[in-house]
Design an enzyme around this catalytic site. Structure first.
Site, PDB file in Angstrom:
ATOM      1  CB  SER A 177      -0.897   0.016   1.243  1.00  0.00           C
ATOM      2  OG  SER A 177      -1.497   1.291   1.422  1.00  0.00           O
ATOM      3  CE1 TYR A 216      -3.638  -2.127   4.964  1.00  0.00           C
ATOM      4  CE2 TYR A 216      -3.031   0.146   4.470  1.00  0.00           C
ATOM      5  CZ  TYR A 216      -3.426  -1.113   4.044  1.00  0.00           C
ATOM      6  OH  TYR A 216      -3.613  -1.342   2.705  1.00  0.00           O
TER       7      TYR A 216
END
Length: 248
Positions: A141, A152
């Site tokens: 990501s 995350y």
């Protein structure tokens, strides 16, 4: 053309489903893996029908963070050779960060969902990878490169370091390992109804091309890295983000 097999985790929706569909179009038989059996089965049926090869896409429900469930994937592979493993399972998992116990639980959940799933699936299928010519792909990501996602971001960044290590290990067997790092992709479940029109526009404005990404953009990058044309590309992080973060 000899039979080719790709295993795609998180393949029921969004980017994972687009990747599975793209590889099916390229002639691969597909095993899609995920936790939601109903959605996974529907995706497998749809992709098989769309590529004109009904039955070529198999759904295997499994929680890849649970080592006991990896046997389901290995059993589905059987004695076949695996050409491509696409580790797409994961996502942002929130939690109560008001206590240390809550912080620990949230970090463990994000690491399990985004890192451990990739590690366990890859290790389970490692003996079956095609030698030479196998491909291992990890979906990261933009948050790994610019932050903003707490645990995350950290979990996705961990995939980069592991990919470098794995590329060194598997390179002598001519198996490549690469990371695809998407930017803002609008048509996914990632934001789960939390995206506002203002947030959407802010992310679009951060790109150089003036649009949100689509699952097909990410699938195209995966299809290239999975192809024979990418046999000299390994240990790389490919950003697919419209220029919102430059490569480095």
């Amino acid at each position: 053309m000899p039979e080719r097999l790709a295993v795609v985790s998180g393949g029921a929706t969004g980017i994972g489903a687009a990747v599975a569909a793209g590889l099916a179009e390229d002639g691969y038989d597909i095993i899609v893996v995920g936790r939601r059996a109903d959605l996974l089965a529907k995706a497998a049926d749809r992709i098989g029908a769309e590529c004109g090869r009904p039955g070529s896409v198999e759904a295997v429900p499994a929680d890849l963070a649970d080592p006991a469930q990896l046997g389901r994937v290995v059993e589905a592979v059987g004695g076949r050779t695996v050409d491509v493993v696409v580790n797409n399972a994961g996502g942002y998992l929130g939690g109560d960060s008001s206590t240390l116990h809550g912080v620990a639980a949230q970090w463990r959940a994000n690491l399990d969902s985004n890192v451990l799933t990739a590690v366990l699936l890859t290790e389970a299928l490692r003996p079956a990878l095609r030698r030479p010519g196998g491909r291992v792909l990890l979906l990261s990501s933009i948050a790994a490169q610019r932050g903003g996602g707490g645990p995350y971001s950290a979990a996705k960044a961990a995939l980069h370091g592991w990919a470098y290590h794995l590329a060194q290990e598997l390179g002598p067997e001519q198996i490549t390992v690469n990371v695809v790092s998407p930017g803002y992709v609008a048509d996914t479940e990632f934001f789960d109804g939390r995206m506002t029109p203002e947030g959407h526009q802010r992310r679009v404005d951060a790109t150089l091309v003036g649009r949100a990404g689509e699952p097909a953009d990410i699938a195209a990058a995966v299809r290239y890295l999975a192809s024979p044309a990418a046999g000299y590309v390994t240990g790389q992080v490919l950003g697919v983000n419209g220029g919102s973060v430059f490569g480095r």
